[in-house]
Scaffold this active site. Structure first.
Site, PDB file in Angstrom:
ATOM      1  N   ASP A 152       0.835  -1.207   0.000  1.00 41.93           N
ATOM      2  CA  ASP A 152       0.000   0.000   0.000  1.00 41.93           C
ATOM      3  C   ASP A 152       0.870   1.258   0.000  1.00 41.93           C
ATOM      4  O   ASP A 152       0.374   2.374  -0.061  1.00 41.93           O
ATOM      5  CB  ASP A 152      -1.017  -0.004   1.157  1.00 41.93           C
ATOM      6  CG  ASP A 152      -0.369  -0.053   2.530  1.00 41.93           C
ATOM      7  OD1 ASP A 152       0.875  -0.139   2.609  1.00 41.93           O
ATOM      8  OD2 ASP A 152      -1.118  -0.013   3.534  1.00 41.93           O
ATOM      9  N   SER A 153       2.207   1.050   0.032  1.00 44.39           N
ATOM     10  CA  SER A 153       3.139   2.162  -0.189  1.00 44.39           C
ATOM     11  C   SER A 153       2.904   2.793  -1.552  1.00 44.39           C
ATOM     12  O   SER A 153       3.352   3.911  -1.807  1.00 44.39           O
ATOM     13  CB  SER A 153       4.587   1.668  -0.089  1.00 44.39           C
ATOM     14  OG  SER A 153       4.802   0.570  -0.963  1.00 44.39           O
ATOM     15  N   ASP A 198      -1.162  -6.212  -0.339  1.00 44.63           N
ATOM     16  CA  ASP A 198      -1.183  -5.572   0.982  1.00 44.63           C
ATOM     17  C   ASP A 198      -2.612  -5.092   1.260  1.00 44.63           C
ATOM     18  O   ASP A 198      -3.129  -4.221   0.539  1.00 44.63           O
ATOM     19  CB  ASP A 198      -0.230  -4.360   0.891  1.00 44.63           C
ATOM     20  CG  ASP A 198       0.362  -3.976   2.217  1.00 44.63           C
ATOM     21  OD1 ASP A 198       0.070  -4.634   3.222  1.00 44.63           O
ATOM     22  OD2 ASP A 198       1.138  -2.997   2.218  1.00 44.63           O
ATOM     23  N   LYS A 222      -1.173  -9.462   2.814  1.00 44.56           N
ATOM     24  CA  LYS A 222      -0.375  -9.020   3.972  1.00 44.56           C
ATOM     25  C   LYS A 222      -1.242  -8.124   4.842  1.00 44.56           C
ATOM     26  O   LYS A 222      -1.994  -7.299   4.309  1.00 44.56           O
ATOM     27  CB  LYS A 222       0.878  -8.251   3.520  1.00 44.56           C
ATOM     28  CG  LYS A 222       1.694  -7.710   4.697  1.00 44.56           C
ATOM     29  CD  LYS A 222       3.056  -7.193   4.274  1.00 44.56           C
ATOM     30  CE  LYS A 222       3.063  -5.775   3.763  1.00 44.56           C
ATOM     31  NZ  LYS A 222       2.596  -4.774   4.730  1.00 44.56           N
ATOM     32  N   GLU A 264      -1.162  -5.747   8.646  1.00 41.04           N
ATOM     33  CA  GLU A 264      -0.366  -5.189   9.733  1.00 41.04           C
ATOM     34  C   GLU A 264      -1.027  -5.509  11.069  1.00 41.04           C
ATOM     35  O   GLU A 264      -2.252  -5.489  11.178  1.00 41.04           O
ATOM     36  CB  GLU A 264      -0.245  -3.662   9.572  1.00 41.04           C
ATOM     37  CG  GLU A 264       0.536  -3.253   8.346  1.00 41.04           C
ATOM     38  CD  GLU A 264       0.685  -1.734   8.191  1.00 41.04           C
ATOM     39  OE1 GLU A 264       0.351  -0.977   9.129  1.00 41.04           O
ATOM     40  OE2 GLU A 264       1.140  -1.308   7.117  1.00 41.04           O
ATOM     41  N   GLU A 275       9.333  -4.337  10.295  1.00 41.00           N
ATOM     42  CA  GLU A 275       9.717  -3.015   9.760  1.00 41.00           C
ATOM     43  C   GLU A 275      10.156  -2.057  10.870  1.00 41.00           C
ATOM     44  O   GLU A 275       9.552  -2.004  11.942  1.00 41.00           O
ATOM     45  CB  GLU A 275       8.529  -2.393   9.000  1.00 41.00           C
ATOM     46  CG  GLU A 275       8.857  -0.994   8.482  1.00 41.00           C
ATOM     47  CD  GLU A 275       7.891  -0.446   7.451  1.00 41.00           C
ATOM     48  OE1 GLU A 275       6.918  -1.129   7.101  1.00 41.00           O
ATOM     49  OE2 GLU A 275       8.129   0.691   6.983  1.00 41.00           O
TER      50      GLU A 275
HETATM   51  O1  KIV Z   1       3.514  -1.068   1.613  1.00 41.26           O
HETATM   52  C1  KIV Z   1       4.642  -1.580   1.506  1.00 41.26           C
HETATM   53  O2  KIV Z   1       5.331  -1.425   0.483  1.00 41.26           O
HETATM   54  C2  KIV Z   1       5.126  -2.376   2.628  1.00 41.26           C
HETATM   55  C3  KIV Z   1       6.565  -2.748   2.644  1.00 41.26           C
HETATM   56  C4  KIV Z   1       7.409  -1.573   2.870  1.00 41.26           C
HETATM   57  C5  KIV Z   1       6.840  -3.834   3.609  1.00 41.26           C
HETATM   58  O3  KIV Z   1       4.373  -2.689   3.503  1.00 41.26           O
END
Ligand code: KIV
Length: 269
Positions: free
Chosen positions: A50-51, A89, A118, A120, A187
């Site tokens: 989600d980056s 994510d 993924k 969190e 992280e």
């Molecule tokens: O959103 C993302 O790219 C991430 C990574 C930095 C682990 O969660």
């Protein structure tokens, strides 16, 4: 060398788990088909993080990414990198309780070829993760500095600086392992703490800003290729000066357009 690419078989969660104490796992983010295709043969896992809300959409944090956007980008990545192990994510607000999480993860499996999702969270979210894994969703965990908590925590804070926090992080990692995740992103954690977390679980840890003792590393593609110019976090290594290369190339293009050296006779129909 990549853990699994050299034996010409597709990566799966069994192979990822077996890589612990065996070979380091290389993870990179991708948000589109073009870059995913470039990364496919060298990275073990492609994460549609989600980056992308920051790197792709230019937003200040990850919180406004939507599930629809994540699905759109994951489909682009899976189209470009057909054989890659792709992880989507789950964006903020899409796994606040067990039913919501399962409904949204099923939607991901129905609408994309992502191999896993993924999420969190540590001990606090282990029950939600357990609900996903018991319903046949492959889950990668994410503990330590969790970007989706940035507003509630009042900023990005490096974790694992005190004995109490290291103990909490180890409890988080163990709770996720117990809940059935196949790996955990760690992280923004002090190197020594990340080492202890890695030793405390039997599944691979994937570090970002967590030192060298995790079972693998993940970097955001635009950071490691030097396209993101605003700032360079301490943990990022630039493997390319992408921003300078692109600007120089586009500048050369403009010069060629202005002096009519582009297009040439050979570039004309
Ligand atoms: O959103 C993302 O790219 C991430 C990574 C930095 C682990 O969660």
């Amino acid at each position: 060398m990549s853990i699994i690419k050299n034996d010409f078989e597709k990566i799966n969660i069994t192979k990822i788990k077996k890589s612990k104490n065996n070979k380091k796992i290389t993870v990179i983010t991708a948000y589109d088909a073009l870059f995913a295709k470039l990364f496919e043969d060298v990275a073990d896992i492609i994460l549609v993080g989600d980056s992308l809300n920051m790197s792709f959409a230019g937003k200040p944090d990850t919180l406004s990414a939507t599930l629809e956007q994540m699905i759109y980008h994951t489909n682009a990545v899976c189209t470009g990198a057909k054989d890659a192990f792709v992880v989507l994510d789950m964006p903020f607000g899409t796994y606040t309780n067990e039913d919501e999480a399962l409904k949204n993860a099923v939607k991901v499996y129905q609408e994309t070829n992502a191999a896993a999702v993924k999420v969190e969270g540590g001990e606090d979210r282990a029950h939600i993760i357990k609900h996903l894994t018991s319903n046949s969703i492959a889950v990668m965990g994410h503990i330590g500095l969790m970007p989706q908590y940035v507003r509630s925590e009042g900023g990005y804070k490096v974790r694992g600086k005190t004995k109490e926090d290291i103990e909490q992080l180890i409890r988080d990692a163990k709770a996720l392992e117990e809940a059935g995740v196949f790996s955990i992103v760690v992280e923004g954690v002090m190197g020594e703490a990340a080492k202890q977390i890695t030793q405390a679980v039997n599944i691979p840890t994937i570090g970002i800003g967590a030192g060298k003792d995790t079972d693998g590393q993940v970097l955001v593609w635009s950071d490691m290729l030097g396209f993101f110019e605003e700032f360079k976090p301490k943990f990022v290594r630039h493997y390319l000066d992408g921003a300078t290369l692109v600007k120089d190339a586009v500048n050369q293009y403009r010069t060629d357009v202005q002096d009519s050296s582009f297009p040439s006779k050979e570039e004309e129909y």
